[in-house]
Design an enzyme around this catalytic site. Structure first.
Site, PDB file in Angstrom:
ATOM      1  N   ASP A  13     -16.497  32.215  -8.101  1.00 10.44           N
ATOM      2  CA  ASP A  13     -15.707  31.642  -9.206  1.00 10.44           C
ATOM      3  C   ASP A  13     -14.315  31.198  -8.764  1.00 10.44           C
ATOM      4  O   ASP A  13     -13.359  31.288  -9.531  1.00 10.44           O
ATOM      5  CB  ASP A  13     -15.568  32.646 -10.372  1.00 10.44           C
ATOM      6  CG  ASP A  13     -16.909  33.165 -10.820  1.00 10.44           C
ATOM      7  OD1 ASP A  13     -17.831  32.349 -10.920  1.00 10.44           O
ATOM      8  OD2 ASP A  13     -17.032  34.385 -11.032  1.00 10.44           O
ATOM      9  N   LYS A  16     -14.873  26.301  -6.802  1.00 14.37           N
ATOM     10  CA  LYS A  16     -15.499  25.488  -5.734  1.00 14.37           C
ATOM     11  C   LYS A  16     -16.019  24.170  -6.265  1.00 14.37           C
ATOM     12  O   LYS A  16     -15.935  23.146  -5.601  1.00 14.37           O
ATOM     13  CB  LYS A  16     -16.668  26.258  -5.092  1.00 14.37           C
ATOM     14  CG  LYS A  16     -16.252  27.459  -4.296  1.00 14.37           C
ATOM     15  CD  LYS A  16     -17.449  28.138  -3.661  1.00 14.37           C
ATOM     16  CE  LYS A  16     -18.356  28.810  -4.669  1.00 14.37           C
ATOM     17  NZ  LYS A  16     -17.772  29.931  -5.388  1.00 14.37           N
ATOM     18  N   GLY A  40     -22.561  28.823 -11.067  1.00 17.21           N
ATOM     19  CA  GLY A  40     -22.265  27.837 -12.113  1.00 17.21           C
ATOM     20  C   GLY A  40     -21.038  27.080 -11.646  1.00 17.21           C
ATOM     21  O   GLY A  40     -19.926  27.556 -11.798  1.00 17.21           O
ATOM     22  N   HIS A  41     -21.245  25.943 -11.004  1.00 21.10           N
ATOM     23  CA  HIS A  41     -20.119  25.181 -10.457  1.00 21.10           C
ATOM     24  C   HIS A  41     -19.628  24.174 -11.491  1.00 21.10           C
ATOM     25  O   HIS A  41     -20.362  23.270 -11.883  1.00 21.10           O
ATOM     26  CB  HIS A  41     -20.536  24.501  -9.141  1.00 21.10           C
ATOM     27  CG  HIS A  41     -20.762  25.489  -8.041  1.00 21.10           C
ATOM     28  ND1 HIS A  41     -21.192  25.158  -6.792  1.00 21.10           N
ATOM     29  CD2 HIS A  41     -20.599  26.840  -8.025  1.00 21.10           C
ATOM     30  CE1 HIS A  41     -21.272  26.252  -6.048  1.00 21.10           C
ATOM     31  NE2 HIS A  41     -20.941  27.282  -6.791  1.00 21.10           N
ATOM     32  N   GLN A 225     -21.186  31.400  -4.720  1.00 21.81           N
ATOM     33  CA  GLN A 225     -20.603  32.754  -4.696  1.00 21.81           C
ATOM     34  C   GLN A 225     -19.409  32.791  -3.733  1.00 21.81           C
ATOM     35  O   GLN A 225     -18.758  31.778  -3.553  1.00 21.81           O
ATOM     36  CB  GLN A 225     -21.662  33.814  -4.336  1.00 21.81           C
ATOM     37  CG  GLN A 225     -22.695  34.039  -5.419  1.00 21.81           C
ATOM     38  CD  GLN A 225     -23.826  33.022  -5.410  1.00 21.81           C
ATOM     39  OE1 GLN A 225     -24.375  32.721  -4.373  1.00 21.81           O
ATOM     40  NE2 GLN A 225     -24.188  32.508  -6.563  1.00 21.81           N
TER      41      GLN A 225
END
Ligand code: IMP
Length: 428
Positions: A13, A16, A40-41, A225
């Site tokens: 988080d 990225k 979840g980008h 991650q």
């Protein structure tokens, strides 16, 4: 940038998605090589928010090839939803823009169920997983019982392998967990239908990426991650089940290590963590709450409130050194606006002894307390600033101080969610 690795340097988080979207402007090929829908980008383009789970963050730039490598644990239903959602919003998704490795492992319903059941079984010792079946899928990969994307597109193979696998998983569900079993024909039908839909995108992704690189194309490797969640080097067992740093590229994308030319870590100007596990600089009180609210620190995949705390210079030195980072990018710098005092953990302390390095033992990590140093904050709104010189003096000296604490140059700052809210940092 002929080939560059962009990875999370904290507990995930780090922002990225936005940075990879930005950096992928200069890339021809963007490759995801580990993790799955646990990620979840988030990318914001002209006020529109996109959350990507499998598809590389380069997809929002037309004309790039986006590759899902063999190291990704693919949840086909989620991936198809992602494809449909992007198409609805006008993004072109075809085999020229998206390719999926035939060797990528597949997440099935039983993986998700066993993920949740294993967490229940662990009770107090639970990991706090995202529940997307990541651990059980990678466990099957290592046990050589997993099904891969290539198995979904071959009906006979799929039937044979899923029949064998489901017999064992159903026994586990029923006899160990006292849970309902899954119906083979229904699971098989779903798997084959996913296979038919994904077939046009399936390829030998590793060969595609190597060929592109040989031809002089610029390749960006997108990690999910963060290094502190790495299966080998993170805070085991409170980690995810893949290699989250640049070292995962060789295995997860089939790309030689020696050809990864640059590595850039992404880190927030403070720290967050979701799920259980050690977090030395966590703030349990009002400061943590203030960071959470200012940074909207709630999970993009699960919506869970993130644990928040101050920037951890010890963990950052560890993760950048481990990853051979050439530079790093600091995100969410704007979130710190308005704090009188900004703390940074410069070392750890345990039983009166000072530690400059991250202890390898989890038990030791649990017992340490951070040694903080402070820096004056700033009150000016920095979200519209675009050059380093424009920033308040306190922000500039905070950034230079972070570089000193960590020992690796900072290349860029992010001061808001939009693509253009970035500030290049001049080299010293
Ligand atoms: P899993 O990857 O779902 O097995 O979860 C293992 C640990 O990694 C849990 O603590 C999760 O909260 C954490 N985790 C997994 N994916 C992410 C992510 O994308 N961002 C932050 N934490 C994550």
């Amino acid at each position: 940038m002929p080939s560059v690795s962009v990875f999370g340097a904290q507990w995930g988080d780090e922002g990225k998605g936005k940075m990879i979207d930005l950096l992928s402007r200069d890339a021809d090929v963007v490759v995801r090589y580990q993790g799955g829908a646990n990620a979840g980008h988030t990318v914001v383009v002209q006020g529109e928010k996109y959350v990507l789970h499998h598809i590389p963050s380069g997809i929002l730039h037309p004309g790039k090839l986006n590759v899902i490598g063999n190291g990704v644990a693919v949840e086909p239903e989620k991936l198809l939803e992602e494809i449909a959602g992007l198409r609805e919003r006008g993004t072109i998704i075809d085999p020229e823009h998206l390719q999926i490795s035939a060797r990528a492992h597949v997440i099935f319903e039983h993986h998700k169920q066993l993920d949740a059941l294993a967490e229940r079984w662990k009770g107090e010792g639970r990991i706090g997983t995202t529940g997307r079946g990541i651990g059980p899928c990678y466990a099957d990969k290592a046990a050589r019982t997993g099904l891969r994307i290539c198995d979904l597109v071959d009906e006979d193979d799929c039937r044979k392998r899923l029949t064998a696998v489901l017999a064992e998983k159903n026994a586990l569900l029923e006899k160990v967990h006292d849970a309902p079993t899954l119906i083979l024909e229904a699971e098989l039908e779903k798997a084959l239908s996913f296979g038919r839909e994904l077939a046009p995108f399936v390829c030998d992704a590793a060969a595609t990426v190597r060929r592109a690189y040989r031809e002089g194309k610029r390749v960006l490797f997108e990690a999910a991650q963060g290094v502190m969640l790495d299966l080998d080097h993170g805070t085991y067992p409170y980690v995810t089940s893949s290699s989250t740093g640049p070292d995962g590229i060789a295995a997860g994308a089939g790309f030689p290590v020696r050809d990864v030319e640059r590595a850039i870590g992404i880190a927030k100007a403070y720290c967050t963590r979701v799920g259980e596990g050690p977090f030395p600089s966590e703030e349990h009180g009002s400061e943590g709450e203030r960071i959470r609210e200012a940074g909207h620190e709630y999970g993009a995949t699960t919506g869970r409130p993130r644990r928040c705390g101050w920037f951890d210079g010890v963990a950052m030195r560890y993760s950048l050194e481990l990853s051979g980072a050439d530079a790093w990018i600091v995100t969410n710098v704007d979130v710190l606006t308005g704090f009188d005092e900004l703390k940074v953990a410069v070392a750890y302390e345990r039983a009166g002894k000072r530690y400059e390095d991250l202890p390898a033992e989890l038990a030791d990590l649990d017992e340490i307390t951070p040694v903080y140093e402070s820096h004056a904050g700033w009150t000016e709104d920095i979200t519209a600033m675009r050059s380093f010189e424009e920033l308040p003096e306190a922000t500039r000296s905070y950034v230079r101080w972070l570089e000193e604490v960590v020992g690796v140059p900072i290349e860029m700052l992010s001061v808001g969610p939009e693509r253009d809210q970035v500030i290049p940092v001049p080299a010293l």
